[in-house]
Design a protein around this motif. Structure first.
Motif, PDB file in Angstrom:
ATOM      1  N   THR A   1       0.858  -1.264   0.081  1.00 45.08           N
ATOM      2  CA  THR A   1      -0.167   0.048  -0.019  1.00 45.08           C
ATOM      3  C   THR A   1       0.730   1.182  -0.149  1.00 45.08           C
ATOM      4  OG1 THR A   1      -0.009   0.144   2.428  1.00 45.08           O
ATOM      5  CG2 THR A   1      -1.810  -1.351   1.451  1.00 45.08           C
ATOM      6  N   GLN A   2       0.318   2.433  -0.337  1.00 46.10           N
ATOM      7  CA  GLN A   2       1.205   3.608  -0.404  1.00 46.10           C
ATOM      8  C   GLN A   2       1.858   3.826   1.115  1.00 46.10           C
ATOM      9  OE1 GLN A   2      -1.146   7.173  -1.582  1.00 46.10           O
ATOM     10  NE2 GLN A   2       0.409   8.419  -1.373  1.00 46.10           N
ATOM     11  N   ASP A   3       1.093   3.582   2.268  1.00 50.48           N
ATOM     12  CA  ASP A   3       1.298   3.732   3.640  1.00 50.48           C
ATOM     13  C   ASP A   3       2.621   2.804   3.733  1.00 50.48           C
ATOM     14  OD1 ASP A   3      -0.394   5.620   4.120  1.00 50.48           O
ATOM     15  OD2 ASP A   3      -2.018   4.366   5.180  1.00 50.48           O
ATOM     16  N   GLU A   4       2.511   1.725   3.240  1.00 54.00           N
ATOM     17  CA  GLU A   4       3.793   0.926   3.586  1.00 54.00           C
ATOM     18  C   GLU A   4       4.709   1.131   2.741  1.00 54.00           C
ATOM     19  OE1 GLU A   4       0.848  -3.316   4.277  1.00 54.00           O
ATOM     20  OE2 GLU A   4       1.578  -2.877   2.360  1.00 54.00           O
ATOM     21  N   ARG A   5       4.720   1.635   1.502  1.00 53.48           N
ATOM     22  CA  ARG A   5       5.819   2.174   0.740  1.00 53.48           C
ATOM     23  C   ARG A   5       6.539   3.007   1.593  1.00 53.48           C
ATOM     24  NH1 ARG A   5       4.029   1.913  -5.718  1.00 53.48           N
ATOM     25  NH2 ARG A   5       3.200  -0.357  -5.590  1.00 53.48           N
ATOM     26  N   LYS A   6       5.617   3.997   1.978  1.00 55.03           N
ATOM     27  CA  LYS A   6       6.200   5.342   2.825  1.00 55.03           C
ATOM     28  C   LYS A   6       6.850   4.706   4.027  1.00 55.03           C
ATOM     29  CE  LYS A   6       4.788   9.836   4.599  1.00 55.03           C
ATOM     30  NZ  LYS A   6       3.535  10.857   4.757  1.00 55.03           N
ATOM     31  N   LEU A   7       6.504   3.762   4.612  1.00 59.75           N
ATOM     32  CA  LEU A   7       6.856   3.336   5.763  1.00 59.75           C
ATOM     33  C   LEU A   7       8.296   2.784   5.887  1.00 59.75           C
ATOM     34  CD1 LEU A   7       6.001   2.300   8.883  1.00 59.75           C
ATOM     35  CD2 LEU A   7       5.682  -0.031   7.691  1.00 59.75           C
ATOM     36  N   ILE A   8       8.591   2.269   4.493  1.00 59.55           N
ATOM     37  CA  ILE A   8       9.902   1.582   4.615  1.00 59.55           C
ATOM     38  C   ILE A   8      10.937   2.687   3.933  1.00 59.55           C
ATOM     39  CG2 ILE A   8       9.079  -0.754   4.549  1.00 59.55           C
ATOM     40  CD1 ILE A   8       9.503  -0.870   1.538  1.00 59.55           C
ATOM     41  N   GLU A   9      10.643   3.574   3.368  1.00 60.18           N
ATOM     42  CA  GLU A   9      11.527   4.627   2.778  1.00 60.18           C
ATOM     43  C   GLU A   9      12.712   4.927   3.810  1.00 60.18           C
ATOM     44  OE1 GLU A   9       9.310   7.837   1.427  1.00 60.18           O
ATOM     45  OE2 GLU A   9       8.419   6.964  -0.371  1.00 60.18           O
ATOM     46  N   PRO A  10      12.674   5.460   4.803  1.00 63.28           N
ATOM     47  CA  PRO A  10      13.581   5.781   5.628  1.00 63.28           C
ATOM     48  C   PRO A  10      14.661   4.817   6.206  1.00 63.28           C
ATOM     49  CG  PRO A  10      11.488   6.232   6.763  1.00 63.28           C
ATOM     50  CD  PRO A  10      11.361   5.266   5.559  1.00 63.28           C
ATOM     51  N   ILE A  11      14.531   3.588   5.909  1.00 66.90           N
ATOM     52  CA  ILE A  11      15.341   2.622   6.295  1.00 66.90           C
ATOM     53  C   ILE A  11      16.770   2.734   5.719  1.00 66.90           C
ATOM     54  CG2 ILE A  11      15.563  -0.083   6.172  1.00 66.90           C
ATOM     55  CD1 ILE A  11      12.903  -0.478   6.594  1.00 66.90           C
ATOM     56  N   GLU A  12      17.698   2.732   6.471  1.00 61.48           N
ATOM     57  CA  GLU A  12      19.120   3.117   5.814  1.00 61.48           C
ATOM     58  C   GLU A  12      19.864   1.733   5.971  1.00 61.48           C
ATOM     59  OE1 GLU A  12      21.103   6.461   7.236  1.00 61.48           O
ATOM     60  OE2 GLU A  12      19.190   7.794   6.616  1.00 61.48           O
ATOM     61  N   GLN A  13      20.548   1.258   5.037  1.00 61.38           N
ATOM     62  CA  GLN A  13      21.343   0.142   5.244  1.00 61.38           C
ATOM     63  C   GLN A  13      22.764   0.479   5.832  1.00 61.38           C
ATOM     64  OE1 GLN A  13      21.002  -3.050   3.675  1.00 61.38           O
ATOM     65  NE2 GLN A  13      23.163  -3.752   3.663  1.00 61.38           N
ATOM     66  N   SER A  14      23.139   1.536   5.297  1.00 57.51           N
ATOM     67  CA  SER A  14      24.468   2.082   5.996  1.00 57.51           C
ATOM     68  C   SER A  14      24.423   2.263   7.571  1.00 57.51           C
ATOM     69  CB  SER A  14      24.775   3.467   5.337  1.00 57.51           C
ATOM     70  OG  SER A  14      23.947   4.557   5.600  1.00 57.51           O
ATOM     71  N   ALA A  15      23.321   2.797   8.022  1.00 60.35           N
ATOM     72  CA  ALA A  15      23.102   2.852   9.471  1.00 60.35           C
ATOM     73  C   ALA A  15      23.284   1.658  10.150  1.00 60.35           C
ATOM     74  CB  ALA A  15      21.955   3.733   9.967  1.00 60.35           C
ATOM     75  N   MET A  16      22.611   0.511   9.702  1.00 58.76           N
ATOM     76  CA  MET A  16      22.366  -0.734  10.345  1.00 58.76           C
ATOM     77  C   MET A  16      23.895  -1.516  10.196  1.00 58.76           C
ATOM     78  SD  MET A  16      18.710  -2.385   9.316  1.00 58.76           S
ATOM     79  CE  MET A  16      18.816  -1.775   7.514  1.00 58.76           C
ATOM     80  N   LEU A  17      24.430  -1.217   9.181  1.00 56.54           N
ATOM     81  CA  LEU A  17      25.837  -1.954   8.803  1.00 56.54           C
ATOM     82  C   LEU A  17      26.967  -1.461   9.870  1.00 56.54           C
ATOM     83  CD1 LEU A  17      27.386  -4.025   7.291  1.00 56.54           C
ATOM     84  CD2 LEU A  17      27.760  -2.042   5.696  1.00 56.54           C
ATOM     85  N   VAL A  18      26.628  -0.053  10.067  1.00 56.55           N
ATOM     86  CA  VAL A  18      27.646   0.500  11.152  1.00 56.55           C
ATOM     87  C   VAL A  18      27.423  -0.099  12.668  1.00 56.55           C
ATOM     88  CG1 VAL A  18      28.270   2.882  12.275  1.00 56.55           C
ATOM     89  CG2 VAL A  18      28.059   2.837   9.791  1.00 56.55           C
ATOM     90  N   ARG A  19      26.201  -0.129  12.821  1.00 54.92           N
ATOM     91  CA  ARG A  19      25.888  -0.751  13.958  1.00 54.92           C
ATOM     92  C   ARG A  19      26.254  -2.091  14.211  1.00 54.92           C
ATOM     93  NH1 ARG A  19      20.321   2.032  13.770  1.00 54.92           N
ATOM     94  NH2 ARG A  19      20.600   3.872  15.491  1.00 54.92           N
ATOM     95  N   THR A  20      26.057  -2.945  13.135  1.00 60.11           N
ATOM     96  CA  THR A  20      26.438  -4.418  13.191  1.00 60.11           C
ATOM     97  C   THR A  20      28.061  -4.357  13.319  1.00 60.11           C
ATOM     98  OG1 THR A  20      24.643  -4.908  11.869  1.00 60.11           O
ATOM     99  CG2 THR A  20      26.176  -6.394  12.019  1.00 60.11           C
ATOM    100  N   GLU A  21      28.823  -3.755  12.539  1.00 63.48           N
ATOM    101  CA  GLU A  21      30.280  -3.800  12.553  1.00 63.48           C
ATOM    102  C   GLU A  21      30.548  -3.353  13.973  1.00 63.48           C
ATOM    103  OE1 GLU A  21      32.310  -2.792   8.665  1.00 63.48           O
ATOM    104  OE2 GLU A  21      30.862  -1.474   8.911  1.00 63.48           O
TER     105      GLU A  21
END
Length: 403
Positions: free
Chosen positions: A5-25
């Motif tokens: 849905t439009q709401d679901e697409r908007k929901l996941i837009e802010p997810i940043e791979q780079s931020a998660m990777l920094v935390r994981t490392e």
């Protein structure tokens, strides 16, 4: 992603791979082996700071008392780290549970301590898949979910324990407390296969220590007056192995005891693990084990004392739990992620949650593999992929998909 849905697409837009990777490392560089209390404290503080970005209050709960049997047959207390708990909108009518663990199987003396990139997408590091990466996925998914209107009327608890790798003995009561009255639960163990396959039904697990007390004697002068505890322990181990069947695996793992070669040993400790696939198999084992101990005591003229038991009940998948699996799979398909599920012989906190009657999918973490070895790896691109999956699943749960 045509079916979002439009709401679901908007929901996941802010997810940043780079931020998660920094935390994981960063988190993978912290040695948080289950017995490393200093490392666990450092990891807990890092997690508390990171999860403070969510509404609600973060607290670090002290571990419950846990005991074990040492090589001398004495019951001793085991030290464990604190467990992180975050409670968000506890008064909400519809609430969920998300769990993970901060501990790893790598103690400070283990040679596997540092991360390295094997290629542009494969990160080899201690705990990267199991489950520092999974915790990063959980946090990113919750941050994305908080941007939706559905979150305002939905509550959830987060629990990240420090002892999952040794059976969650000091956090089992906490898991049961937080699971109470939850509509569903998600646990962030890595996927069962590198392709994203989920673990479905799981067997159970129990760890036992049997202290066997015999009678010491001189091995040359009067051995007939002794009662050999090592021989009794060996006989018990062999007899246990004959009790295996298709729904029950038994692994005699270690025998401690004995002293000088010229002394009939008066003490032995047999340690073993069982893996029942069903509640009936677990119940029948307890009955048969009790009878076997009586035979060992009578046949070898020794005493026995049992410590431990089944701590991870078998996890079955009922109709309600299957609906949650279907929702996760359907959401994955809508995101362009195709995966199925398979039964698993491994155990985790999902077993404990399911035993509380709460539907749970317990492999919502990253894709990767070779966990519990120096080859453990994370597929880095799966961080954003699985965070998007969780965020949309949470949104759909919040809007009543399982109602």
């Amino acid at each position: 992603m045509q079916r979002l849905t439009q709401d679901e697409r908007k929901l996941i837009e802010p997810i940043e791979q780079s931020a998660m990777l920094v935390r994981t490392e960063r988190w993978s560089a912290i040695n948080s082996g289950t017995g490393n209390l200093a490392g666990l404290q450092q990891q807990a503080e890092e997690l508390a700071c990171a999860f403070a970005a969510l509404p609600g209050e973060v607290e670090l709960r002290g571990p419950a008392t846990v005991t074990s049997i040492d090589a001398g047959g004495r019951e001793i207390e085991q030290a464990n780290g604190r467990h992180l708990v975050l409670r968000v909108r506890p008064a909400a009518r519809r609430r969920f549970l998300l769990t993970g663990h901060m501990d790893t199987v790598y103690p400070p003396g283990h040679p596997f301590q540092e991360g390295r990139w094997l290629d542009d997408d494969i990160f080899n590091a201690p705990g990267a898949a199991d489950m520092k990466g999974g915790i990063a996925v959980m946090l990113a998914a919750l941050q994305a979910f908080e941007g939706s209107n559905a979150a305002k009327t939905t509550g959830y608890d987060v629990m990240i324990n420090s002892d999952e790798e040794t059976g969650s003995l000091s956090s089992a009561d906490l898991i049961a407390e937080l699971a109470r009255e939850k509509a569903a639960a998600l646990t962030y163990e890595p996927s069962a296969q590198p392709d994203g396959t989920l673990a479905h039904a799981r067997g159970g697990s129990g760890n036992y220590s049997v202290t066997i007390t015999g009678r010491a004697a001189h091995a040359g002068r009067n051995p007939h007056e002794g009662r050999n505890a090592i021989v009794a322990a060996g006989a018990l181990a062999v007899a246990l192995k004959t009790m295996e069947h298709s729904d029950l695996a038994i692994n005699p793992a270690r025998i401690d005891g004995g002293s000088a070669n010229n002394v009939v040993p008066d003490l032995a400790i047999l340690r073993f693990n069982i893996r029942p696939k069903s509640a009936d198999a677990a119940l029948n084992f307890e009955r048969d084990f009790s009878v076997l101990l009586q035979h060992i005591e009578a046949g070898h003229e020794v005493g026995t004392q049992v410590h431990g038991g089944i701590t991870r009940p078998p996890k079955t998948v009922d109709a309600e739990a299957q609906r949650l699996f279907d929702l996760v799979q359907r959401t994955g398909a809508d995101l362009g992620q195709a995966f199925g599920w398979q039964p698993s012989g491994g155990v985790c906190d999902g077993n404990n949650i399911a035993a509380c009657g709460v539907p749970v999918v317990d492999t919502m973490g990253v894709r990767g593999g070779a966990i519990h070895s120096s080859e453990e790896y994370l597929i880095a691109s799966s961080l954003a992929e699985r965070a998007a999956l969780s965020a949309v699943v949470l949104h759909r749960l919040a809007t009543g998909d399982l109602a």
